[in-house]
Design an enzyme around this catalytic site. Structure first.
Site, PDB file in Angstrom:
ATOM      1  N   ILE A  21       1.443  -1.012   0.104  1.00  0.00           N
ATOM      2  CA  ILE A  21      -0.249  -0.381  -0.017  1.00  0.00           C
ATOM      3  C   ILE A  21       0.882   1.173  -0.018  1.00  0.00           C
ATOM      4  CG2 ILE A  21      -0.261   0.561   2.685  1.00  0.00           C
ATOM      5  CD1 ILE A  21      -3.696   0.518  -0.124  1.00  0.00           C
TER       6      ILE A  21
ATOM      7  N   HIS B  98       8.887  -8.521  -0.202  1.00  0.00           N
ATOM      8  CA  HIS B  98       8.351  -7.915  -0.781  1.00  0.00           C
ATOM      9  C   HIS B  98       9.343  -8.214  -2.345  1.00  0.00           C
ATOM     10  CE1 HIS B  98       8.210  -4.054   2.368  1.00  0.00           C
ATOM     11  NE2 HIS B  98       9.134  -5.440   3.327  1.00  0.00           N
TER      12      HIS B  98
ATOM     13  N   HIS C  71       6.715 -12.318   4.927  1.00  0.00           N
ATOM     14  CA  HIS C  71       6.556 -11.257   3.284  1.00  0.00           C
ATOM     15  C   HIS C  71       8.160 -10.962   2.902  1.00  0.00           C
ATOM     16  CE1 HIS C  71       6.183  -7.492   6.509  1.00  0.00           C
ATOM     17  NE2 HIS C  71       6.780  -7.149   5.717  1.00  0.00           N
TER      18      HIS C  71
HETATM   19  P1  AMP Z   1       8.253  -4.202   7.035  1.00  0.00           P
HETATM   20  O1  AMP Z   1       7.273  -5.124   7.728  1.00  0.00           O
HETATM   21  O2  AMP Z   1       9.278  -2.942   7.537  1.00  0.00           O
HETATM   22  O3  AMP Z   1       8.768  -5.238   5.669  1.00  0.00           O
HETATM   23  O4  AMP Z   1       7.007  -3.124   6.041  1.00  0.00           O
HETATM   24  C1  AMP Z   1       5.683  -3.940   5.553  1.00  0.00           C
HETATM   25  C2  AMP Z   1       5.231  -3.319   4.617  1.00  0.00           C
HETATM   26  O5  AMP Z   1       3.809  -3.425   4.673  1.00  0.00           O
HETATM   27  C3  AMP Z   1       5.475  -1.892   4.213  1.00  0.00           C
HETATM   28  O6  AMP Z   1       5.994  -2.204   2.985  1.00  0.00           O
HETATM   29  C4  AMP Z   1       3.807  -1.305   4.512  1.00  0.00           C
HETATM   30  O7  AMP Z   1       3.959   0.000   3.248  1.00  0.00           O
HETATM   31  C5  AMP Z   1       3.137  -2.414   4.357  1.00  0.00           C
HETATM   32  N1  AMP Z   1       1.532  -2.904   4.484  1.00  0.00           N
HETATM   33  C6  AMP Z   1       1.189  -2.586   5.816  1.00  0.00           C
HETATM   34  N2  AMP Z   1      -0.070  -2.513   5.634  1.00  0.00           N
HETATM   35  C7  AMP Z   1      -0.389  -2.557   4.504  1.00  0.00           C
HETATM   36  C8  AMP Z   1      -1.692  -2.906   3.798  1.00  0.00           C
HETATM   37  N3  AMP Z   1      -3.033  -2.926   4.326  1.00  0.00           N
HETATM   38  N4  AMP Z   1      -2.198  -3.212   2.268  1.00  0.00           N
HETATM   39  C9  AMP Z   1      -0.331  -3.564   2.037  1.00  0.00           C
HETATM   40  N5  AMP Z   1       0.456  -3.490   2.568  1.00  0.00           N
HETATM   41  C10 AMP Z   1       0.716  -2.354   3.986  1.00  0.00           C
END
Ligand code: AMP
Length: 134
Positions: free
Chosen positions: A30, A95, A93
């Site tokens: 997002i 990226h 997750h």
């Molecule tokens: P990290 O845990 O540091 O890898 O980052 C978490 C990632 O999840 C970030 O890039 C956020 O932009 C993304 N994120 C968090 N909430 C959402 C959501 N509801 N939908 C899509 N992406 C998300």
């Protein structure tokens, strides 16, 4: 409590879904670093990626590969970068980020602000490409 990503998998929170199978789910980040920035997760909620059991872990990367090929097919970029951070959301997750140079992987870069219809159009393109991969 269920993670925000489990809520996405369960449809309690909406997402721009790219692909899903029995064990894995992919959706647009997002706060994207680039158009097509996608997250790939196991449906099973495990915080730290290296705590995922071997079989699920290997499958996650195989699933992510297919998603990456789909992103690459419809996104102007040199290649798809892959990184794992996981400091923000405690649900493992990957990226997948379209990149042209090393700086495109820098999470200190400003994130893109996209409208819902732009996210939807990007997701639709990647979904189509994904469904065409044998
Ligand atoms: P990290 O845990 O540091 O890898 O980052 C978490 C990632 O999840 C970030 O890039 C956020 O932009 C993304 N994120 C968090 N909430 C959402 C959501 N509801 N939908 C899509 N992406 C998300």
């Amino acid at each position: 409590m269920a993670s925000i990503f489990t809520k996405i998998v369960n449809g309690e929170i909406s997402s721009y879904k790219i692909a899903e199978d029995e064990h894995y789910f992919a959706f647009l980040d997002i706060n994207p670093l680039a158009k097509g920035h996608t997250l790939v997760i196991p449906k099973k909620e495990v915080d730290y990626i290296f705590n995922i059991d071997d079989e699920l872990y290997k499958g996650l990367f195989a699933f992510a590969r297919k998603v990456a090929l789909a992103i690459e097919k419809v996104t102007p970029c040199k290649r798809i970068g892959l990184t794992v951070i996981g400091l923000e959301v405690p649900h493992a997750h990957i990226h997948l980020i379209p990149i042209n140079n090393i700086y495109d992987m820098d999470f200190k870069q400003p994130k893109l602000k996209l409208e819902a219809n732009e996210f939807e159009a990007i997701a639709e393109n990647i979904r189509k490409a994904y469904n065409e991969i044998p």
